[in-house]
Design an enzyme around this catalytic site. Structure first.
Site, PDB file in Angstrom:
ATOM      1  N   ARG A   1      36.276  -7.609  12.068  1.00  0.00           N
ATOM      2  CA  ARG A   1      35.084  -7.321  11.283  1.00  0.00           C
ATOM      3  C   ARG A   1      34.195  -6.423  12.136  1.00  0.00           C
ATOM      4  O   ARG A   1      34.326  -6.380  13.361  1.00  0.00           O
ATOM      5  CB  ARG A   1      34.324  -8.606  10.949  1.00  0.00           C
ATOM      6  CG  ARG A   1      35.003  -9.420   9.888  1.00  0.00           C
ATOM      7  CD  ARG A   1      34.229 -10.683   9.594  1.00  0.00           C
ATOM      8  NE  ARG A   1      32.949 -10.425   8.960  1.00  0.00           N
ATOM      9  CZ  ARG A   1      32.036 -11.369   8.713  1.00  0.00           C
ATOM     10  NH1 ARG A   1      32.272 -12.622   9.077  1.00  0.00           N
ATOM     11  NH2 ARG A   1      30.896 -11.073   8.120  1.00  0.00           N
ATOM     12  N   HIS A   2      33.258  -5.755  11.501  1.00  0.00           N
ATOM     13  CA  HIS A   2      32.242  -5.016  12.275  1.00  0.00           C
ATOM     14  C   HIS A   2      31.450  -6.011  13.115  1.00  0.00           C
ATOM     15  O   HIS A   2      31.451  -7.228  12.833  1.00  0.00           O
ATOM     16  CB  HIS A   2      31.322  -4.276  11.310  1.00  0.00           C
ATOM     17  CG  HIS A   2      30.757  -5.172  10.253  1.00  0.00           C
ATOM     18  ND1 HIS A   2      29.739  -6.065  10.508  1.00  0.00           N
ATOM     19  CD2 HIS A   2      31.109  -5.367   8.965  1.00  0.00           C
ATOM     20  CE1 HIS A   2      29.479  -6.746   9.416  1.00  0.00           C
ATOM     21  NE2 HIS A   2      30.318  -6.352   8.456  1.00  0.00           N
TER      22      HIS A   2
ATOM     23  N   ASN B   1      23.516  -9.275   8.363  1.00  0.00           N
ATOM     24  CA  ASN B   1      24.127 -10.578   8.713  1.00  0.00           C
ATOM     25  C   ASN B   1      23.050 -11.478   9.301  1.00  0.00           C
ATOM     26  O   ASN B   1      22.944 -12.662   8.952  1.00  0.00           O
ATOM     27  CB  ASN B   1      25.252 -10.430   9.740  1.00  0.00           C
ATOM     28  CG  ASN B   1      26.493  -9.721   9.213  1.00  0.00           C
ATOM     29  OD1 ASN B   1      27.226  -9.079   9.965  1.00  0.00           O
ATOM     30  ND2 ASN B   1      26.747  -9.820   7.917  1.00  0.00           N
TER      31      ASN B   1
ATOM     32  N   ARG C   1      28.108   0.036   9.601  1.00  0.00           N
ATOM     33  CA  ARG C   1      28.396  -1.050  10.536  1.00  0.00           C
ATOM     34  C   ARG C   1      29.830  -1.033  11.076  1.00  0.00           C
ATOM     35  O   ARG C   1      30.072  -1.458  12.202  1.00  0.00           O
ATOM     36  CB  ARG C   1      28.032  -2.418   9.938  1.00  0.00           C
ATOM     37  CG  ARG C   1      28.633  -2.769   8.580  1.00  0.00           C
ATOM     38  CD  ARG C   1      27.828  -3.952   8.015  1.00  0.00           C
ATOM     39  NE  ARG C   1      28.355  -4.564   6.783  1.00  0.00           N
ATOM     40  CZ  ARG C   1      28.137  -4.095   5.564  1.00  0.00           C
ATOM     41  NH1 ARG C   1      27.475  -2.963   5.391  1.00  0.00           N
ATOM     42  NH2 ARG C   1      28.590  -4.755   4.509  1.00  0.00           N
TER      43      ARG C   1
ATOM     44  N   GLU D   1      33.070  -2.796   1.841  1.00  0.00           N
ATOM     45  CA  GLU D   1      32.956  -4.219   1.490  1.00  0.00           C
ATOM     46  C   GLU D   1      32.958  -4.433  -0.026  1.00  0.00           C
ATOM     47  O   GLU D   1      32.606  -3.531  -0.799  1.00  0.00           O
ATOM     48  CB  GLU D   1      31.682  -4.798   2.137  1.00  0.00           C
ATOM     49  CG  GLU D   1      31.410  -6.282   1.900  1.00  0.00           C
ATOM     50  CD  GLU D   1      32.556  -7.227   2.327  1.00  0.00           C
ATOM     51  OE1 GLU D   1      33.711  -6.998   1.912  1.00  0.00           O
ATOM     52  OE2 GLU D   1      32.283  -8.211   3.029  1.00  0.00           O
TER      53      GLU D   1
ATOM     54  N   HIS E   1      35.355  -5.329   6.727  1.00  0.00           N
ATOM     55  CA  HIS E   1      34.358  -6.326   6.316  1.00  0.00           C
ATOM     56  C   HIS E   1      35.009  -7.676   6.009  1.00  0.00           C
ATOM     57  O   HIS E   1      36.227  -7.767   5.827  1.00  0.00           O
ATOM     58  CB  HIS E   1      33.629  -5.815   5.074  1.00  0.00           C
ATOM     59  CG  HIS E   1      33.021  -4.467   5.291  1.00  0.00           C
ATOM     60  ND1 HIS E   1      31.716  -4.280   5.675  1.00  0.00           N
ATOM     61  CD2 HIS E   1      33.565  -3.221   5.210  1.00  0.00           C
ATOM     62  CE1 HIS E   1      31.478  -2.977   5.815  1.00  0.00           C
ATOM     63  NE2 HIS E   1      32.583  -2.318   5.528  1.00  0.00           N
TER      64      HIS E   1
HETATM   65  O1  LIG Z   1      32.722 -13.271  -0.608  1.00  0.00           O
HETATM   66  P1  LIG Z   1      31.724 -13.801   0.342  1.00  0.00           P
HETATM   67  O2  LIG Z   1      32.094 -15.097   0.992  1.00  0.00           O
HETATM   68  O3  LIG Z   1      30.362 -13.828  -0.258  1.00  0.00           O
HETATM   69  O4  LIG Z   1      31.740 -12.758   1.559  1.00  0.00           O
HETATM   70  C1  LIG Z   1      31.515 -11.373   1.350  1.00  0.00           C
HETATM   71  C2  LIG Z   1      30.186 -11.054   1.989  1.00  0.00           C
HETATM   72  O5  LIG Z   1      30.374 -10.961   3.383  1.00  0.00           O
HETATM   73  C3  LIG Z   1      29.386 -10.073   3.946  1.00  0.00           C
HETATM   74  C4  LIG Z   1      28.579 -10.829   4.961  1.00  0.00           C
HETATM   75  O6  LIG Z   1      27.974 -11.981   4.440  1.00  0.00           O
HETATM   76  O7  LIG Z   1      30.121  -8.983   4.420  1.00  0.00           O
HETATM   77  P2  LIG Z   1      29.984  -8.042   5.745  1.00  0.00           P
HETATM   78  O8  LIG Z   1      31.045  -8.556   6.654  1.00  0.00           O
HETATM   79  O9  LIG Z   1      30.257  -6.623   5.358  1.00  0.00           O
HETATM   80  O10 LIG Z   1      28.609  -8.151   6.298  1.00  0.00           O
HETATM   81  C5  LIG Z   1      28.593  -9.593   2.727  1.00  0.00           C
HETATM   82  O11 LIG Z   1      28.095  -8.295   2.841  1.00  0.00           O
HETATM   83  C6  LIG Z   1      29.599  -9.728   1.618  1.00  0.00           C
HETATM   84  O12 LIG Z   1      29.053  -9.720   0.322  1.00  0.00           O
END
Ligand SMILES: O=P(O)(O)OC[C@H]1O[C@@](CO)(OP(=O)(O)O)[C@@H](O)[C@@H]1O
Length: 477
Positions: free
Chosen positions: A259-260, A266, A312, A332, A397
């Site tokens: 992941r980033h 976050n 990111r 993402e 992501h």
């Molecule tokens: O499907 P869920 O569990 O919500 O996870 C996806 C989410 O993870 C996140 C972080 O909470 O991704 P990211 O790694 O890009 O920061 C959100 O931007 C994204 O909507």
């Protein structure tokens, strides 16, 4: 909230966006069960893929990959390995068991093939399976004729996939793999195992007949990845399998996923967006080259780093001294109208959607955004390209890594959106003949945990403090 809890994606594997696959919504906002769509439902196809080839030609690897790929795309697929049936009576045979003059060996091998075919036909009729792989050498015309007649008599299409290989390096790599991982040689001296296995191959070579039966549907893979011969492909699902096979290779390689680094979003507990890295995320980017080195990336073997087009991931990869490629498809999961909100805000503003997502996270589609199922469709070309590549590192992501990881590790759809993919960790996946080896390398840089348990909208917590460069290894078989 008129359309609350309506955002469910069906399985648009074939006709994405077609009316037939649009989920049905009831006025009350209660979701109707997601219909099971698949390529086969559209075409009403059932296929038996019959592997053909000498031992050590990567047949089981190819069979496993077809099953994994189809299941990932929601097609019900299963492999029937004749060796597994043979092992029930003869767990560790020596090479003479496979000698053409060994009548008892011949009888037992035939019985194992019959048992596998019987179970396979039962699976088609009772469990309504779509694609079965019959994984065995099937190296004579007579054996193939028997299979073709038995299977097609039940209205099931037969497609032969032959793996021919004269590349000594590939064969050696396979022998090495088999002698160390096959249950046939478990607990035995590796050198004696290799000698016996070579003898077994010689016995098969005496009777082996390559496919030339022009009335059969077949794909002949020569030195997997270098030449493909295709004969009489009949329909869409067969052509998808062929296209997948054309992109495969069986050279040893690994895939690194990260992941980033921790982002400002976050830290704030917000989803989506295009935020910069947090100071801790920046530190992760700085140590990533060393973490990669420790995890076995050898630049001289060639490696390309793929990122999404979001800041990111690009910032995370920026100190890596390798070629880089940005893919829009690695962005993402699009959270639509919820982009930029915290889970708490989503629960407040869209309570029914919040619940609907957790009830069926794989199929729930954000308003104006995507579902995990949509993401899998978006990632299909990425998976195809990953199959073509050798060593690749992907910096992307949480949701995207879940889908890619689910493909390589065979994780079912109800579990994949709930997997923990921690920040500041490199996951190394190494495909093997009998499974995928997973190793995790953690950087010693704290980060929040963005993992959210079902029905919880609690704020992101600080993840447990990692041990220095903690390493964990497991095999998915
Ligand atoms: O499907 P869920 O569990 O919500 O996870 C996806 C989410 O993870 C996140 C972080 O909470 O991704 P990211 O790694 O890009 O920061 C959100 O931007 C994204 O909507």
């Amino acid at each position: 909230m008129a359309e609350a809890s309506n955002h469910l994606t069906a399985s648009p594997i074939v006709n994405i966006g077609s009316d037939a696959n649009t989920p049905r919504i009831e006025a009350s906002g209660v979701k109707t069960p997601t219909p099971v769509y698949s390529m086969s439902a559209v075409e009403d196809t059932r296929i038996c893929v019959v592997m053909v080839g000498l031992p050590a030609r990567g047949k089981s690897l190819i069979a496993g990959k077809i099953v994994r790929y189809l299941r990932w795309l929601s097609v019900d697929a299963r492999s029937f390995n004749v060796g597994t049936y043979r092992r029930q009576d003869t767990p560790q045979p020596t090479a003479d068991f496979f000698d053409i003059n060994n009548k008892e060996g011949e009888r037992m091998r035939r019985a194992a093939a019959e048992a596998a075919v019987k179970d396979m036909l039962k699976w088609f009729s009772q469990e309504k399976g779509t694609v079965a792989i019959l994984d065995a050498t099937n190296s004579t015309r007579a054996r193939r004729r028997w299979i073709a007649q038995t299977v097609s008599a039940r209205g099931i299409e037969v497609m032969f996939v032959e793996s021919k290989c004269d590349d000594e390096d590939l064969i050696m790599a396979n022998i090495l793999e088999v002698k160390t991982t096959s249950p046939d040689y478990r607990g035995q001296d590796p050198e004696a195992a290799a000698r016996d296995f070579r003898e077994r191959i010689r016995n098969y070579e005496k009777v082996y007949e390559t496919i030339t039966e022009t009335d059969y549907t077949y794909v002949k893979l020569i030195n997997v990845g270098s030449q493909v011969v295709i004969n009489c492909i009949q329909d869409y699902l067969q052509s998808r399998i062929v296209y997948f096979l054309m992109n495969l290779h069986i050279k040893p390689r690994s895939i690194w996923l990260s992941r980033h680094g921790e982002s400002m979003y976050n830290l704030a507990g917000k989803i989506g967006g295009d935020a910069d890295l947090s100071p801790r995320g920046m530190r992760y980017a700085e140590v990533l080259p060393e973490l990669c080195r420790q995890s076995g990336i050898m630049p001289q073997q060639g490696i390309t780093v793929w990122t999404s087009t979001m800041k990111r991931t690009i910032q995370t990869a920026r100190h890596l001294p390798y070629n880089k490629l940005q893919w829009k498809a690695l962005d993402e999961l699009d959270s639509g109208t919820c982009d930029g909100l915290t889970y708490e805000e989503i629960e407040e503003q869209y309570p029914e959607d919040f619940k609907a997502r957790d009830d069926d996270k794989y199929n729930y589609r954000y308003r104006g955004g995507e579902s995990y199922r949509d993401l899998v469709i978006r990632l299909e070309p990425i998976i195809m390209e990953m199959e073509r590549q050798e060593n690749v590192m992907v910096v992307t992501h949480q949701a995207v890594i879940r889908c890619i990881y689910a493909y390589f590790m065979n994780v079912p759809q109800d579990r994949s959106p709930w997997m923990e993919i921690p920040l500041h960790t490199v996951i190394k996946l190494t495909p093997k003949a009998y499974g995928t080896k997973e190793e995790r390398f953690k950087a010693n840089i704290p980060a929040v945990s963005t993992f959210r348990p079902k029905y919880s909208s609690a704020k992101h917590q600080e993840a447990d403090s990692p041990d220095v460069n903690e390493l964990s290894v497991k095999m998915n078989v």
